[in-house]
Motif scaffolding. Structure first.
Motif, PDB file in Angstrom:
ATOM      1  N   GLY A 129      45.514  86.080   2.981  1.00 53.16           N
ATOM      2  CA  GLY A 129      46.055  84.815   3.478  1.00 53.16           C
ATOM      3  C   GLY A 129      46.017  84.838   4.990  1.00 53.16           C
ATOM      4  N   LEU A 130      45.571  83.755   5.600  1.00 53.74           N
ATOM      5  CA  LEU A 130      45.463  83.689   7.064  1.00 53.74           C
ATOM      6  C   LEU A 130      46.334  82.579   7.622  1.00 53.74           C
ATOM      7  CD1 LEU A 130      41.624  83.988   7.736  1.00 53.74           C
ATOM      8  CD2 LEU A 130      43.358  85.746   8.045  1.00 53.74           C
ATOM      9  N   ILE A 131      46.957  82.866   8.739  1.00 55.82           N
ATOM     10  CA  ILE A 131      47.620  81.837   9.540  1.00 55.82           C
ATOM     11  C   ILE A 131      46.941  81.898  10.900  1.00 55.82           C
ATOM     12  CG2 ILE A 131      49.760  81.087  10.632  1.00 55.82           C
ATOM     13  CD1 ILE A 131      51.251  82.428   8.308  1.00 55.82           C
ATOM     14  N   VAL A 132      46.450  80.760  11.355  1.00 55.13           N
ATOM     15  CA  VAL A 132      45.716  80.713  12.618  1.00 55.13           C
ATOM     16  C   VAL A 132      46.360  79.688  13.531  1.00 55.13           C
ATOM     17  CG1 VAL A 132      43.492  80.281  13.710  1.00 55.13           C
ATOM     18  CG2 VAL A 132      43.576  81.339  11.450  1.00 55.13           C
ATOM     19  N   SER A 135      44.935  77.451  20.751  1.00 55.68           N
ATOM     20  CA  SER A 135      45.180  76.623  21.923  1.00 55.68           C
ATOM     21  C   SER A 135      43.992  76.835  22.856  1.00 55.68           C
ATOM     22  CB  SER A 135      46.507  77.023  22.590  1.00 55.68           C
ATOM     23  OG  SER A 135      46.440  78.360  23.025  1.00 55.68           O
ATOM     24  N   PRO A 136      43.856  76.050  23.912  1.00 54.19           N
ATOM     25  CA  PRO A 136      42.707  76.242  24.800  1.00 54.19           C
ATOM     26  C   PRO A 136      42.671  77.679  25.344  1.00 54.19           C
ATOM     27  CG  PRO A 136      43.795  74.177  25.309  1.00 54.19           C
ATOM     28  CD  PRO A 136      44.674  74.906  24.310  1.00 54.19           C
ATOM     29  N   GLY A 137      41.595  78.372  25.058  1.00 52.16           N
ATOM     30  CA  GLY A 137      41.404  79.729  25.562  1.00 52.16           C
ATOM     31  C   GLY A 137      42.182  80.806  24.827  1.00 52.16           C
ATOM     32  N   HIS A 138      42.847  80.464  23.699  1.00 50.15           N
ATOM     33  CA  HIS A 138      43.653  81.461  22.998  1.00 50.15           C
ATOM     34  C   HIS A 138      43.625  81.201  21.493  1.00 50.15           C
ATOM     35  CE1 HIS A 138      46.868  84.412  22.556  1.00 50.15           C
ATOM     36  NE2 HIS A 138      47.438  83.581  21.709  1.00 50.15           N
ATOM     37  N   VAL A 139      43.454  82.268  20.723  1.00 46.90           N
ATOM     38  CA  VAL A 139      43.509  82.185  19.261  1.00 46.90           C
ATOM     39  C   VAL A 139      44.415  83.306  18.767  1.00 46.90           C
ATOM     40  CG1 VAL A 139      42.202  82.389  17.109  1.00 46.90           C
ATOM     41  CG2 VAL A 139      41.196  81.207  19.044  1.00 46.90           C
ATOM     42  N   LEU A 140      45.319  82.989  17.858  1.00 52.37           N
ATOM     43  CA  LEU A 140      46.168  83.978  17.215  1.00 52.37           C
ATOM     44  C   LEU A 140      45.894  83.919  15.721  1.00 52.37           C
ATOM     45  CD1 LEU A 140      48.848  85.864  17.543  1.00 52.37           C
ATOM     46  CD2 LEU A 140      49.894  83.905  16.419  1.00 52.37           C
ATOM     47  N   VAL A 141      45.557  85.070  15.129  1.00 54.79           N
ATOM     48  CA  VAL A 141      45.283  85.148  13.700  1.00 54.79           C
ATOM     49  C   VAL A 141      46.247  86.159  13.099  1.00 54.79           C
ATOM     50  CG1 VAL A 141      43.561  85.753  11.940  1.00 54.79           C
ATOM     51  CG2 VAL A 141      42.832  84.634  14.055  1.00 54.79           C
ATOM     52  N   TYR A 142      46.905  85.770  11.991  1.00 59.90           N
ATOM     53  CA  TYR A 142      47.760  86.689  11.242  1.00 59.90           C
ATOM     54  C   TYR A 142      47.216  86.777   9.833  1.00 59.90           C
ATOM     55  CZ  TYR A 142      51.656  88.530   8.558  1.00 59.90           C
ATOM     56  OH  TYR A 142      52.432  89.280   7.711  1.00 59.90           O
ATOM     57  N   GLY A 143      46.984  88.003   9.349  1.00 60.95           N
ATOM     58  CA  GLY A 143      46.465  88.207   8.009  1.00 60.95           C
ATOM     59  C   GLY A 143      47.453  88.958   7.138  1.00 60.95           C
ATOM     60  N   LEU A 146      48.034  88.396  -0.142  1.00 62.50           N
ATOM     61  CA  LEU A 146      48.749  87.397  -0.931  1.00 62.50           C
ATOM     62  C   LEU A 146      49.443  87.998  -2.152  1.00 62.50           C
ATOM     63  CD1 LEU A 146      46.138  84.499  -0.841  1.00 62.50           C
ATOM     64  CD2 LEU A 146      48.285  84.661   0.436  1.00 62.50           C
ATOM     65  N   GLY A 147      49.002  89.154  -2.581  1.00 65.68           N
ATOM     66  CA  GLY A 147      49.626  89.810  -3.729  1.00 65.68           C
ATOM     67  C   GLY A 147      50.920  90.522  -3.376  1.00 65.68           C
ATOM     68  N   THR A 148      50.941  91.178  -2.206  1.00 65.29           N
ATOM     69  CA  THR A 148      52.114  91.965  -1.814  1.00 65.29           C
ATOM     70  C   THR A 148      52.924  91.321  -0.700  1.00 65.29           C
ATOM     71  OG1 THR A 148      50.911  93.217  -0.129  1.00 65.29           O
ATOM     72  CG2 THR A 148      50.884  94.100  -2.388  1.00 65.29           C
ATOM     73  N   GLY A 149      52.304  90.448   0.087  1.00 61.75           N
ATOM     74  CA  GLY A 149      52.983  89.839   1.231  1.00 61.75           C
ATOM     75  C   GLY A 149      52.958  90.704   2.474  1.00 61.75           C
TER      76      GLY A 149
END
Length: 177
Positions: A129-132, A135-143, A146-149
């Motif tokens: 599961g991804l949360i992205v 913003s201009p010049g910045h990307v934050l990705v959290y992975g 989904l089975g364990t959290g």
């Protein structure tokens, strides 16, 4: 009989409708649930299915105007083959078809063929599961799994930068900046 002579050539060959069918895959697909595709058709003629494991790079292309490309399956070995015969009659019908992937993860091409007509859909089965946040010049990705959290440390992420793919990895908390 003039009527019988005139009407015989006017009969429609209903099997011409066999060439008209559509195949759809759901937007999300997790190995925690059975994999399915939707087949929409106008006839009860059998449809041959095959599923192939592929590399995403074989299908996806970089760039804003690029479209996914069809996979040439003639020289590939399918994971599974099966035949589905829609319920009888010449009428529009929509059917959910099970794809025999069990809990398998990966990127797959499902191909439906009826005679010389074929359609393909792509299924990306993942527990990720991804949360992205962008913003201009910045990307934050959290992975997260989904089975364990739990966060996914060291997860490989490919980003599109200046028309090419760049690979990075998440940190111990599952975060990539």
């Amino acid at each position: 009989n003039l009527w019988a002579t005139w009407c015989v050539p006017c009969l429609t060959d209903l099997h011409t409708l066999d060439a008209y069918f559509a195949l759809y895959a759901p937007d999300s697909n997790v190995p925690l649930k059975p994999a399915t595709v939707r087949l929409e058709t106008y006839t009860s003629a059998p449809v041959d299915f095959a599923v192939y494991a592929v590399d995403t790079a074989d299908v996806l292309t970089a760039g804003s105007n690029a479209r996914p490309r069809a996979i040439d399956t003639r020289h590939r070995t399918p994971i599974a083959r099966w035949r589905f015969t829609p319920p009888g009659g010449y009428q529009y019908q929509s059917n959910e078809i099970a794809v025999p992937l069990a809990a398998r993860e990966g990127f797959f091409v499902v191909e439906a063929r009826r005679g010389n007509v074929g359609e393909q859909v792509w299924i990306d089965r993942t527990r990720v599961g991804l949360i992205v946040q962008q913003s201009p010049g910045h990307v934050l990705v959290y992975g997260a799994d989904l089975g364990t959290g739990r966060p996914l440390a060291g997860m490989r992420v490919q980003l599109l930068v200046d028309g090419r793919f760049v690979t990075r990895k998440t940190d111990a908390r599952g975060i990539l900046r």
